[in-house]
Design an enzyme around this catalytic site. Structure first.
Site, mmCIF file in Angstrom:
data_model
loop_
_atom_site.group_PDB
_atom_site.id
_atom_site.type_symbol
_atom_site.label_atom_id
_atom_site.label_comp_id
_atom_site.label_asym_id
_atom_site.label_seq_id
_atom_site.Cartn_x
_atom_site.Cartn_y
_atom_site.Cartn_z
ATOM 1 N N THR A 13 42.724 25.365 56.460
ATOM 2 C CA THR A 13 43.503 26.229 57.346
ATOM 3 C C THR A 13 44.605 26.936 56.564
ATOM 4 O O THR A 13 45.059 26.475 55.521
ATOM 5 C CB THR A 13 44.110 25.439 58.512
ATOM 6 O OG1 THR A 13 45.150 24.570 58.033
ATOM 7 C CG2 THR A 13 43.035 24.604 59.210
ATOM 8 N N GLY A 14 45.023 28.082 57.088
ATOM 9 C CA GLY A 14 46.048 28.861 56.414
ATOM 10 C C GLY A 14 45.655 29.217 54.994
ATOM 11 O O GLY A 14 46.445 29.071 54.067
ATOM 12 N N GLY A 18 48.231 31.852 48.955
ATOM 13 C CA GLY A 18 49.039 30.714 48.547
ATOM 14 C C GLY A 18 48.284 29.431 48.302
ATOM 15 O O GLY A 18 47.185 29.418 47.732
ATOM 16 N N ILE A 19 48.877 28.326 48.726
ATOM 17 C CA ILE A 19 48.290 27.007 48.502
ATOM 18 C C ILE A 19 46.921 26.909 49.144
ATOM 19 O O ILE A 19 45.975 26.375 48.552
ATOM 20 C CB ILE A 19 49.224 25.903 49.037
ATOM 21 C CG1 ILE A 19 50.504 25.825 48.195
ATOM 22 C CG2 ILE A 19 48.522 24.550 49.035
ATOM 23 C CD1 ILE A 19 51.558 24.877 48.742
ATOM 24 N N TYR A 154 61.751 22.633 59.947
ATOM 25 C CA TYR A 154 60.579 22.533 59.066
ATOM 26 C C TYR A 154 60.421 21.097 58.555
ATOM 27 O O TYR A 154 59.315 20.540 58.581
ATOM 28 C CB TYR A 154 60.748 23.500 57.900
ATOM 29 C CG TYR A 154 59.680 23.384 56.829
ATOM 30 C CD1 TYR A 154 58.405 23.891 57.033
ATOM 31 C CD2 TYR A 154 59.962 22.779 55.607
ATOM 32 C CE1 TYR A 154 57.433 23.794 56.053
ATOM 33 C CE2 TYR A 154 58.996 22.683 54.617
ATOM 34 C CZ TYR A 154 57.740 23.182 54.843
ATOM 35 O OH TYR A 154 56.771 23.083 53.866
#
Length: 264
Positions: A13-14, A18-19, A154
């Site tokens: 996911t996501g 990036g990562i 966060y």
């Protein structure tokens, strides 16, 4: 060590940047079918092209959906009904004075960073346990343990992910499925560049801004630099492999020594 994930389907996911994209690329490089997710179809298409540029023979599919919602989770599951590897990387972050964080912002961070992972684990874990093999990883953060003053909402969400991982590892006990958290340290992504400049000044050149950020805001780091996404991906790929079969219920650190502890 040769990691072979041929025949495995990995949902990340996501993963349009990036990562997440680095993790998907690493898993594809080990032979897994990589499922990229994100809200933007254009960004997913670009991410898939980037991945194939690194792993030319990669088996890649993309699913555009909003995984912060129940509908988005259902759309992903309908498109990819079974997964052998689930990497819950989706997350949002940003700085905010503690007393200014609204109820709605608290809910948004919990829905996006925590519930998105819980929903997908509920959808994919039964298939993994039924087949007797699976890997679930929730990408947490050093902020789960060293909660930063500038973004405690966060930090809260990443602390919750540690509990989610440990709890679902118990649910999967004895099935051949492992569930772990990966505690990522300060990592060099496009999003972090904006965040760093917000904290140390927009006019500083990147190399200088990074040094100032680490000196002023992350002085505990033993690495004394931001971690590259591929360095996070290396650990994730290992934990997804058959070689990591005895690691479950753990919070495994790839934090550059940021957390001042001799145990995970």
């Amino acid at each position: 060590m040769r990691i072979d994930l041929a025949g495995r389907t990995a949902v990340v996911t996501g993963s349009s940047q990036g990562i997440g994209l680095a993790v998907a690329t690493g898993l594809a490089g080990a032979g897994a079918r990589a499922v990229l997710t994100g809200r933007s179809r254009d960004r997913l298409d670009a991410a898939a092209e980037t991945l194939r540029g690194t792993v030319p023979d990669a088996d890649v599919i993309t699913v555009a959906c909003d995984l912060a919602t129940e509908q988005g989770a259902a759309e992903l599951h309908e498109a990819v009904p079974a997964a052998d590897i689930l990497i819950n990387n989706l997350g949002i972050f940003g700085s905010r004075p503690a007393m200014d964080i609204t109820d709605e912002e608290w809910r948004t961070y919990f829905d996006t960073n925590v519930l998105s992972a819980v929903r997908l684990i509920r959808l994919y874990l039964p298939g993994m346990t039924g087949r007797g093999w699976g890997r679930v990883q929730n990408i947490a953060s050093d902020s789960a343990i060293v909660v930063p003053l500038e973004m405690i909402h966060y930090g809260m969400s990443k602390t919750a992910l540690l509990s989610v991982s440990r709890g679902f590892a118990k649910e999967a006990a004895g099935t051949g499925v492992t569930v772990n958290s990966v505690i990522a340290g300060p990592t060099h992504t496009g999003g972090i560049e904006k965040f760093v400049h917000e904290l140390v000044g927009a006019d500083l050149p990147w190399d200088e801004a990074q040094r100032e950020f680490m000196r002023l805001h992350r002085p505990q780091s033993l690495l004394q630099r931001l971690i590259e996404p591929e360095e996070i991906a290396n650990l994730v790929v290992y934990l997804a492999s058959p070689q990591a079969s005895a690691t479950t219920g753990a919070a495994v650190r790839v934090d550059g020594g940021y957390i001042d502890s001799i145990v995970p």
